[in-house]
Design a protein around this motif. Structure first.
Motif, PDB file in Angstrom:
ATOM      1  N   THR A 118      40.495  48.132  36.871  1.00  0.00           N
ATOM      2  CA  THR A 118      41.243  46.934  37.199  1.00  0.00           C
ATOM      3  C   THR A 118      42.731  47.255  37.268  1.00  0.00           C
ATOM      4  O   THR A 118      43.249  47.956  36.411  1.00  0.00           O
ATOM      5  CB  THR A 118      40.998  45.874  36.113  1.00  0.00           C
ATOM      6  N   VAL A 119      43.397  46.760  38.304  1.00  0.00           N
ATOM      7  CA  VAL A 119      44.852  46.837  38.338  1.00  0.00           C
ATOM      8  C   VAL A 119      45.351  45.563  37.662  1.00  0.00           C
ATOM      9  O   VAL A 119      45.091  44.462  38.131  1.00  0.00           O
ATOM     10  CB  VAL A 119      45.394  46.939  39.773  1.00  0.00           C
ATOM     11  N   ARG A 120      46.053  45.720  36.532  1.00  0.00           N
ATOM     12  CA  ARG A 120      46.389  44.566  35.698  1.00  0.00           C
ATOM     13  C   ARG A 120      47.813  44.086  35.914  1.00  0.00           C
ATOM     14  O   ARG A 120      48.631  44.802  36.496  1.00  0.00           O
ATOM     15  CB  ARG A 120      46.189  44.927  34.221  1.00  0.00           C
ATOM     16  N   ALA A 121      48.082  42.886  35.420  1.00  0.00           N
ATOM     17  CA  ALA A 121      49.406  42.277  35.550  1.00  0.00           C
ATOM     18  C   ALA A 121      50.473  43.258  35.083  1.00  0.00           C
ATOM     19  O   ALA A 121      50.311  43.927  34.072  1.00  0.00           O
ATOM     20  CB  ALA A 121      49.468  41.003  34.725  1.00  0.00           C
ATOM     21  N   GLY A 122      51.554  43.347  35.852  1.00  0.00           N
ATOM     22  CA  GLY A 122      52.657  44.207  35.455  1.00  0.00           C
ATOM     23  C   GLY A 122      52.514  45.637  35.948  1.00  0.00           C
ATOM     24  O   GLY A 122      53.471  46.391  35.910  1.00  0.00           O
ATOM     25  N   ASN A 138      44.468  42.097  39.719  1.00  0.00           N
ATOM     26  CA  ASN A 138      44.659  40.827  39.025  1.00  0.00           C
ATOM     27  C   ASN A 138      45.971  40.151  39.416  1.00  0.00           C
ATOM     28  O   ASN A 138      46.884  40.808  39.911  1.00  0.00           O
ATOM     29  CB  ASN A 138      44.649  41.084  37.522  1.00  0.00           C
ATOM     30  N   PRO A 139      46.057  38.852  39.162  1.00  0.00           N
ATOM     31  CA  PRO A 139      47.336  38.178  39.417  1.00  0.00           C
ATOM     32  C   PRO A 139      48.450  38.829  38.613  1.00  0.00           C
ATOM     33  O   PRO A 139      48.246  39.188  37.457  1.00  0.00           O
ATOM     34  CB  PRO A 139      47.080  36.738  38.972  1.00  0.00           C
ATOM     35  N   ARG A 154      38.071  41.530  43.461  1.00  0.00           N
ATOM     36  CA  ARG A 154      38.918  40.376  43.778  1.00  0.00           C
ATOM     37  C   ARG A 154      40.365  40.814  43.975  1.00  0.00           C
ATOM     38  O   ARG A 154      40.924  41.461  43.106  1.00  0.00           O
ATOM     39  CB  ARG A 154      38.865  39.353  42.655  1.00  0.00           C
ATOM     40  N   ARG A 156      43.711  39.353  43.781  1.00  0.00           N
ATOM     41  CA  ARG A 156      44.398  38.132  43.357  1.00  0.00           C
ATOM     42  C   ARG A 156      45.877  38.374  43.148  1.00  0.00           C
ATOM     43  O   ARG A 156      46.627  37.464  42.856  1.00  0.00           O
ATOM     44  CB  ARG A 156      43.798  37.623  42.054  1.00  0.00           C
TER      45      ARG A 156
ATOM     46  N   ARG B 150      47.741  35.746  31.793  1.00  0.00           N
ATOM     47  CA  ARG B 150      48.546  36.742  32.513  1.00  0.00           C
ATOM     48  C   ARG B 150      49.133  37.772  31.554  1.00  0.00           C
ATOM     49  O   ARG B 150      49.053  38.988  31.781  1.00  0.00           O
ATOM     50  CB  ARG B 150      49.672  36.003  33.262  1.00  0.00           C
ATOM     51  N   ASP B 153      46.552  40.093  30.161  1.00  0.00           N
ATOM     52  CA  ASP B 153      46.199  41.108  31.159  1.00  0.00           C
ATOM     53  C   ASP B 153      47.206  42.262  31.105  1.00  0.00           C
ATOM     54  O   ASP B 153      46.827  43.437  31.112  1.00  0.00           O
ATOM     55  CB  ASP B 153      46.200  40.453  32.537  1.00  0.00           C
ATOM     56  N   ARG B 154      48.477  41.892  31.023  1.00  0.00           N
ATOM     57  CA  ARG B 154      49.542  42.899  30.953  1.00  0.00           C
ATOM     58  C   ARG B 154      49.378  43.759  29.703  1.00  0.00           C
ATOM     59  O   ARG B 154      49.496  44.980  29.760  1.00  0.00           O
ATOM     60  CB  ARG B 154      50.889  42.164  30.921  1.00  0.00           C
ATOM     61  N   GLY B 157      46.598  46.286  29.883  1.00  0.00           N
ATOM     62  CA  GLY B 157      47.049  47.462  30.632  1.00  0.00           C
ATOM     63  C   GLY B 157      47.868  48.399  29.753  1.00  0.00           C
ATOM     64  O   GLY B 157      47.689  49.617  29.792  1.00  0.00           O
ATOM     65  N   VAL B 193      38.640  37.698  34.793  1.00  0.00           N
ATOM     66  CA  VAL B 193      39.949  38.243  35.147  1.00  0.00           C
ATOM     67  C   VAL B 193      40.292  39.420  34.236  1.00  0.00           C
ATOM     68  O   VAL B 193      40.710  40.479  34.701  1.00  0.00           O
ATOM     69  CB  VAL B 193      41.038  37.157  35.044  1.00  0.00           C
ATOM     70  N   ALA B 195      38.354  41.222  32.291  1.00  0.00           N
ATOM     71  CA  ALA B 195      37.355  42.292  32.359  1.00  0.00           C
ATOM     72  C   ALA B 195      37.263  43.124  31.072  1.00  0.00           C
ATOM     73  O   ALA B 195      37.254  44.346  31.113  1.00  0.00           O
ATOM     74  CB  ALA B 195      37.625  43.197  33.562  1.00  0.00           C
TER      75      ALA B 195
END
Lengths: 231, 264
Positions: A118-122, A138-139, A154, A156, B150, B153-154, B157, B193, B195
């Protein structure tokens, strides 16, 4: 059938046969002796594989590359081809349009990368050439490539294809719900969704006269053909 | 040798400290020896939530600068003998702290306990890096709001970059009524989202606020849904498979009557 001795000394056939949209393309070997070339041509057209050349009128192009023919040699080849009456010689030359179109069909882009996860926020991964993401974008995330971007998941976040200025780059995703799309220097914002359900079919974005267009993935093939014609 | 788990979220105010206190206490209830490490340096409130504020003599800075022994700084919980707290410092010079020194400290705490639960500060700056540096596992807390998801999610990562591969997710402050009406992000959507594996969902519960003010972790009282949710999370951390709570309200008198008569 080729005899085994020749097969051993010469693994590449002297005549390469390629199918193109405009008919058959014969690529003649540039260095092999004229005698064996003519022999192979005759075998090709009248021998084992002759069924390839049967039927109604068939357009052929002959490309001989760097080879220099004597006038008599050219006549011999043309005579050989003329023995099949349904063959129509469309092109004859060192670098025929048929051969060039063959090379143009694979885009001369740089490397292709497979990105798993997954490519994540930031996050903002940048790729040279095309990139295929096996996962979501991701968004809040941004994915950048100098070639095309394909997302098997997805989309997004933000996708920026052809960031070095390639206008023919495209962005495709299994679920196409991007926040923002950029191709070369054109930016497009996602339409406001106000509660409408996500579109879940495969789509791709491309540039059409300075602005961005989005179409179903079924149309990708037609678009590629069109883009190649215009370039 | 114990396991160090960092509780983090990115966004502030989603319930990291509450979750740390409750998960830690729940693990202690299950008989594990647990140390709660408050890594929210400068703003200390894990001790308040646990009701241990008045017992603090030494803190994390004293331990790292070797002004006291580690055992001296550990505050024993008043309810459980094998639950301890290492409080954050409020006013002392914190330049002595670095990811390396914190990692060393967490290593020492792991020798003494089954679990070290680290309460991470909000944000992703140095404080975050320090809190994460010694952790083996991570719990990411989020609420069903877009900004919180959001940030989570950051943070996931960043955790991956720190080498913490499989963080677990706790979705906090769910309001079953709002989810039912479709006004709140759905759990499935959040998990989709982010995951990562879902460790538990915790309903929004007024008793949590009441208990935090009293300095008593909610898990101590088994009568609320939130308490049950945290107990289940602790059991899942220990490897049990416990089904997720359902927030369906038990039908009242009129609900039952309607059912009998087949009305909707």
């Amino acid at each position: 059938m080729l005899d085994s001795e020749r097969l051993a000394t010469d693994s590449k056939p002297n005549i390469l046969l390629k199918g193109t949209k405009e008919g058959l393309l014969l690529l003649l070997n540039e260095v092999v002796s004229f005698e064996s070339l003519l022999e192979d041509l005759s075998t090709l057209i009248h021998g084992e594989k002759k069924s390839l050349f049967e039927g109604p009128d068939l357009k052929i192009s002959v490309d001989y590359g760097e080879r220099v023919f004597a006038a008599s040699e050219i006549r011999e080849i043309l005579d050989c081809l003329a023995k099949r009456e349904n063959l129509i010689l469309r092109e004859w030359g060192p670098s025929t349009a048929a051969k060039l179109s063959l090379f143009n069909s694979s885009r001369k882009f740089g490397p292709q990368t497979l990105l798993k996860g997954t490519v994540r926020a930031g996050q903002r991964p940048v790729f040279e050439g095309d990139v295929v993401v096996i996962g979501d974008v991701n968004p809040g995330a941004e994915i950048v490539a100098s070639g095309d971007i394909y997302v098997l998941g997805r989309l997004r976040g933000i996708a920026h294809a052809g960031f070095l200025g390639d206008w023919s780059a495209i962005i495709a995703a299994a679920e196409f719900a991007p926040m923002q799309l950029r191709i070369a220097d054109i930016v497009s914002r996602a339409p406001e969704r106000d509660g409408k359900p996500l579109r879940t079919f495969m789509e791709f974005a491309y540039l059409k006269e300075d602005s961005m267009a989005v179409d179903k993935l079924d149309s990708l093939h037609a678009w590629t053909a069109m883009a190649r014609q215009s370039s | 040798m114990g396991t160090a788990i960092v509780v983090t979220s990115g966004k502030g105010g989603v319930g990291k400290t509450t979750s740390t206190a409750n998960i830690g206490t729940a693990l202690a209830l299950l008989g594990k020896s647990v140390c709660l490490l408050d890594a929210d340096i400068g703003l200390r409130n894990l001790d308040v939530v646990l009701g241990l504020e008045n017992r603090i003599i030494y803190d994390i800075i004293d331990v790292i600068s070797k002004d006291c022994k580690l055992e001296q700084a550990l505050i024993r919980d008043k309810r459980f003998e094998h639950l301890t707290l290492l409080p954050a410092a409020q006013t002392k010079d914190k330049s002595i702290l670095s990811p390396e020194t914190v990692k060393e400290l967490v290593g020492a705490l792991k020798e003494l306990h089954d679990f070290v639960i680290i309460d991470c500060p909000a944000g992703i700056e140095l404080g975050f890096q320090m809190a994460v540096s010694g952790a083996d596992r991570a719990i990411v807390v989020t609420t069903p709001e877009t900004p919180a998801v959001r940030d989570a999610d950051r943070v996931i990562g960043l955790l991956e970059k720190e080498g913490i591969r499989n963080p677990h997710l706790v979705v906090n402050r769910i309001r079953p009524q709002m989810v039912k009406r479709g006004e709140m992000l759905d759990i499935d959507e959040i998990v989709q989202v982010l995951a990562i594996d879902l460790l538990g969902i915790v309903p929004d519960d007024e008793t949590i606020i009441k208990n935090a003010n009293k300095g008593e972790p909610t898990v101590m009282k088994p009568d609320s849904k939130a308490s049950l949710a945290y107990r289940n999370i602790a059991r899942r951390i220990l490897g049990e498979s416990v089904p997720l709570l359902s927030f369906e309200e038990a039908p009242g008198f009129w609900g039952k009557m309607k059912k009998v008569f087949g009305a909707k």
